[in-house]
Design an enzyme around this catalytic site. Structure first.
Site, mmCIF file in Angstrom:
data_model
loop_
_atom_site.group_PDB
_atom_site.id
_atom_site.type_symbol
_atom_site.label_atom_id
_atom_site.label_comp_id
_atom_site.label_asym_id
_atom_site.label_seq_id
_atom_site.Cartn_x
_atom_site.Cartn_y
_atom_site.Cartn_z
ATOM 1 N N ASP A 102 20.121 25.814 -27.573
ATOM 2 C CA ASP A 102 19.040 26.203 -26.668
ATOM 3 C C ASP A 102 19.170 25.550 -25.294
ATOM 4 O O ASP A 102 18.277 25.687 -24.459
ATOM 5 C CB ASP A 102 17.681 25.809 -27.268
ATOM 6 C CG ASP A 102 17.444 26.488 -28.603
ATOM 7 O OD1 ASP A 102 17.635 27.709 -28.683
ATOM 8 O OD2 ASP A 102 17.084 25.790 -29.561
ATOM 9 N N CYS B 12 0.844 -1.199 0.000
ATOM 10 C CA CYS B 12 0.000 0.000 0.000
ATOM 11 C C CYS B 12 0.874 1.242 0.000
ATOM 12 O O CYS B 12 2.103 1.160 -0.001
ATOM 13 C CB CYS B 12 -0.917 0.006 1.222
ATOM 14 S SG CYS B 12 -0.016 0.143 2.790
ATOM 15 N N ASP C 197 12.140 28.451 -29.937
ATOM 16 C CA ASP C 197 13.287 28.839 -30.747
ATOM 17 C C ASP C 197 12.794 28.901 -32.197
ATOM 18 O O ASP C 197 11.803 28.250 -32.541
ATOM 19 C CB ASP C 197 14.390 27.788 -30.587
ATOM 20 C CG ASP C 197 15.503 27.980 -31.588
ATOM 21 O OD1 ASP C 197 16.015 29.106 -31.697
ATOM 22 O OD2 ASP C 197 15.843 27.010 -32.283
ATOM 23 N N CYS D 105 3.595 1.574 2.580
ATOM 24 C CA CYS D 105 4.836 0.825 2.311
ATOM 25 C C CYS D 105 5.799 1.665 1.482
ATOM 26 O O CYS D 105 6.988 1.786 1.813
ATOM 27 C CB CYS D 105 4.532 -0.472 1.563
ATOM 28 S SG CYS D 105 3.484 -1.637 2.452
ATOM 29 N N ASP E 270 15.917 23.038 -30.255
ATOM 30 C CA ASP E 270 16.573 21.869 -30.840
ATOM 31 C C ASP E 270 17.538 21.213 -29.866
ATOM 32 O O ASP E 270 18.123 20.182 -30.170
ATOM 33 C CB ASP E 270 17.275 22.231 -32.155
ATOM 34 C CG ASP E 270 18.353 23.305 -31.961
ATOM 35 O OD1 ASP E 270 18.768 23.521 -30.806
ATOM 36 O OD2 ASP E 270 18.766 23.906 -32.955
#
Length: 763
Positions: free
Chosen positions: A657, A17, A454, A20, A653
């Site tokens: 960037d 559960c 970009d 845990c 890309d």
């Protein structure tokens, strides 16, 4: 745990559960040599980031330290090496899942075979069902009790895992769901055994009949059966979350044909392929590993990997990727990257890692689950004692309240709500060509309100192309052939656009004499005895070529439209004007419109000059433009937007960037760029720009799904725990039966899983 290649993965077995997983995560985070850890209940894995210097004594020592810590919690941990073959790992997990389901099914059959007659015997007299006199609680109370005991024992033995796991955890002071079930059913069973002993020792029939009222074998037996049914249904539902992984795995063939040195062909398993092997790829078969075409040519369907809808032609020297489909001719390829090194294997690894991660929204449920079980035990005990001493209920009825509260409040649904949604959503994202690196990226995508693009290679195709050509009194092809002959000698990026267009039209380059490149202006040379100039207006004016007002207006118009004008002149006269541009991707305007419709502010960043950048932005449908920015300037723009309270997604890309991608709340890397994404981006857009809309939509749908699951999980406990504690009894209503509590608890977990599975239908 963003962008850290040192994240280690472990499988953890035995978690039942949310308590845990929360307790395991808390214990791991407290370890001296661990910087951070995330434990997922949904797929039973832990992702651990070692602290600085934690691996100085070797990986084996660190792994041993982690596994021993988890083992002390009562679970079983095993290390998953990063270079493990994903296909083999998946097959192993699938076999383990099938075996687990088969085991649960066998136990379930046993439990219900005995539980149904147990309930009929125990409750038959209340329902008006006739029992034979030898089994009647009035005529034969001892046989009545012993018969129920005999029916209960196989059920308890079949469900012994609840006791085997729950009781040790309870004794360690770390109770979980199994502990609640073990306590509830164990209490009912022990009280029933005591009542059976009282029946056997009874002197008068009245004493025996009184002791019969203390039999709760059917509550213990049916509870185990119903909770086991709920866990089985939950396990079956959870197997459906692996469909995305299954689909990716099936892209790789199991067998492949290798070319032998003597020219013969030998069939072998894909796992046996080594770099350098030459493989025969026939029409209709999938590429088994990454490599290059050595002989022959064909067309590949790459839609499964990149989303490219049109077949891609490949010939000798071209790269091919595992998982793509060979459509037409046969060819021989040389294997370069195999096993875990292929692009497909890395995609699968990325998806699996994301499925095992957590979103920040999971923190609340984890904290509640951690303290919920002890709180439930306290509430159950307090409710039972209150009814026993203050409410004047018989001990047996107070015990029923105790059992009902313990069972109905199991925090399974709470612990499953977030990880199940993340597992399904990241898998669905992979099917749609959007790879989420982790749950944090998935959740953050759902909060974005500003998307920054970009320009080059993102909104545009990334390679210059000749998009317009106007001649002054000469044939277009003749003018283009002259220009291409000059540019064939040049290394300028614009030259490729001219020579490509000439090649597309079938025009051959001619010999050039006296070639000269004039920096920042253009090129000159002699072709077929003609002195040619090719470049900008400055080059022409320096050589005495003056443009008319109409020609100047045309050239200026090209620049305003985002095209770079290339002017061809000879003998003092303008011959042609060519417009070269990096064209917009076909899908760009539509994606921008859809993002606006989703309520997002859209911006474009570019290193180009203001005029060109605004021309491209206008065609794309973007008003907000920042031009002339360097890579570090892009990062500063993202920071400024964030300081204004915007939640920013950056799409680029992934190369120049990278700073902006890393700074943004969510960085989205274009293309297949697995390497790039591992460095900077949170999301990989395998199918290009449309993936931005998919990422935002999937993030929002996942957040809504998680909130709905958490609402029902919290609401369920808020509503049913007081009912189980006997609130309705205060108003003359009924008490909640432990059997009903068990059924409700199981159904709540199943409902959360089924709600998460709705994300499989996300479009």
């Amino acid at each position: 745990m963003k962008n850290n290649p040192e994240i280690l993965r472990f499988r953890i077995d035995g978690m039942a559960c949310g308590a845990c997983s929360a307790r395991s995560q808390k214990a791991l985070c407290k370890m001296e040599h661990i910087d951070s850890a995330s434990v997922s209940l949904a797929d039973g894995t832990a992702q651990v980031r070692p602290a600085e210097g934690a691996l100085d004594n070797g990986l084996d020592a660190f792994v041993r330290e982690v596994t021993e810590r988890v083992d002390r919690l009562g679970f079983k941990a095993s290390y998953l090496p990063p270079d493990v073959d994903e296909h083999d790992l998946w097959e192993s997990e699938q076999k383990k899942t099938r075996d687990d389901l088969a085991r649960r099914r066998r136990h379930l059959v046993t439990e219900f075979v005995f539980a149904v007659p147990l309930v009929v015997v125990a409750m038959g007299s209340h329902w008006g069902l006739p029992l034979p006199s030898w089994l009647s609680p009035h005529d034969s109370p001892l046989i009545f009790a012993l018969f129920q005991l005999l029916l209960t024992l196989p059920i308890v033995w079949s469900g012994r895992a609840f006791y085997r796991h729950g009781i040790p955890l309870l004794l360690r002071g770390a109770p979980n769901m199994d502990s609640l079930v073990a306590m509830g059913t164990g209490a009912a069973l022990l009280y029933s055994l005591w009542s059976t002993a009282e029946i056997a020792a009874a002197v008068t029939p009245e004493e025996a009949h009184q002791a019969v009222m203390g039999l709760y074998y059917e509550s213990a037996g049916m509870l185990i059966a119903l909770i086991s049914l709920g866990k089985y249904m939950e396990a079956v539902s959870r197997t459906r979350t692996s469909e995305a992984i299954r689909g990716l795995m099936e892209l790789t063939p199991e067998r492949v044909e290798r070319m032998m040195p003597d020219g013969s062909v030998k069939e072998l398993s894909v796992s046996s392929v080594m770099p350098g092997d030459r493989l025969l790829i026939k029409p209709g078969s999938r590429i088994p590993v990454d490599g290059v075409v050595a002989e022959g040519a064909s067309s590949l369907d790459m839609s499964s990997l990149t989303g490219e809808s049109m077949p891609v032609d490949v010939a000798a020297g071209d790269e091919v990727s595992a998982g793509t489909l060979n459509i037409s001719g046969s060819f021989v390829m040389e294997a370069r990257r195999v096993g875990a090194d292929t692009a497909l294997a890395r995609i699968i690894h990325l998806v699996r890692e994301a499925q095992g991660s957590k979103a920040p929204i999971a923190g609340l449920a984890d904290r509640i689950s951690l303290y919920f079980v002890p709180a439930v035990i306290a509430v159950a005990t307090a409710a039972a004692l209150a009814w026993l001493f203050l409410g004047d209920l018989p001990f047996g009825e107070a015990l029923r309240v105790f059992v009902a509260v313990l069972v109905v409040a199991c925090p399974c649904a709470l612990g499953l709500a977030t990880p199940m949604s993340i597992m399904v959503a990241t898998g669905r994202g992979a099917q749609l060509g959007v790879l989420m690196k982790n749950g944090t990226a998935l959740e953050a995508s759902g909060h974005l309100d500003t998307i920054v693009f970009d320009k080059t290679g993102t909104l545009t195709e990334g390679s210059p192309r000749m998009v317009s050509l106007r001649t002054e009194g000469m044939d277009e092809n003749e003018a283009l052939a002259l220009a291409a002959s000059l540019e064939a000698v040049s290394e300028h990026p614009l030259a490729l656009a001219v020579t490509k267009e000439a090649g597309r039209r079938g025009l051959a380059a001619r010999a050039v004499e006296g070639f000269l490149a004039v920096g920042g202006a253009g090129v000159t040379g002699r072709v077929d005895g003609r002195e040619l100039l090719l470049g900008n207006e400055k080059l022409l004016s320096e050589h005495g070529v003056l443009l008319s007002e109409e020609q100047k207006t045309f050239v200026t118009g090209l620049a305003d439209d985002g095209q770079t004008p290339l002017l061809l002149a000879s003998d003092g006269k303008l011959l042609a004007v060519m417009g070269v541009a990096d064209p917009l991707r076909e899908e760009t305007p539509g994606v921008i419109r859809e993002l606006r419709a989703m309520g997002c502010r859209v911006m474009m960043l570019s290193g180009d000059n203001e005029r060109t950048a605004r021309a491209v932005a206008a065609r794309a449908g973007i008003d907000d433009v920042v031009a002339g920015v360097r890579p570090d300037g892009k990062e500063q723009v993202i920071s400024r937007l964030q300081s204004e309270g915007r939640r920013v997604g950056m799409v680029g890309d992934g190369i120049n960037d990278a700073p902006a991608l890393a700074r943004a709340d969510v960085g989205m890397a274009m293309g297949s760029g697995i390497d790039v994404a591992m460095e900077a981006g949170d999301v990989v857009l395998l199918r290009g720009l449309p993936g931005v809309k998919t990422a935002l939509g999937l993030g929002r749908a996942t957040l809504a799904n998680i909130r709905l699951s958490l609402f029902w999980a919290f609401g369920y406990n808020v509503l049913l725990v007081p009912v189980a504690a006997g609130v309705l009894l205060l108003f003359g209503g009924p008490a909640m039966s432990p059997m009903l509590a068990g059924a409700a608890m199981s159904l709540s977990s199943v409902s959360v899983v089924l709600n998460a599975l709705r994300l499989r239908n996300f479009r």
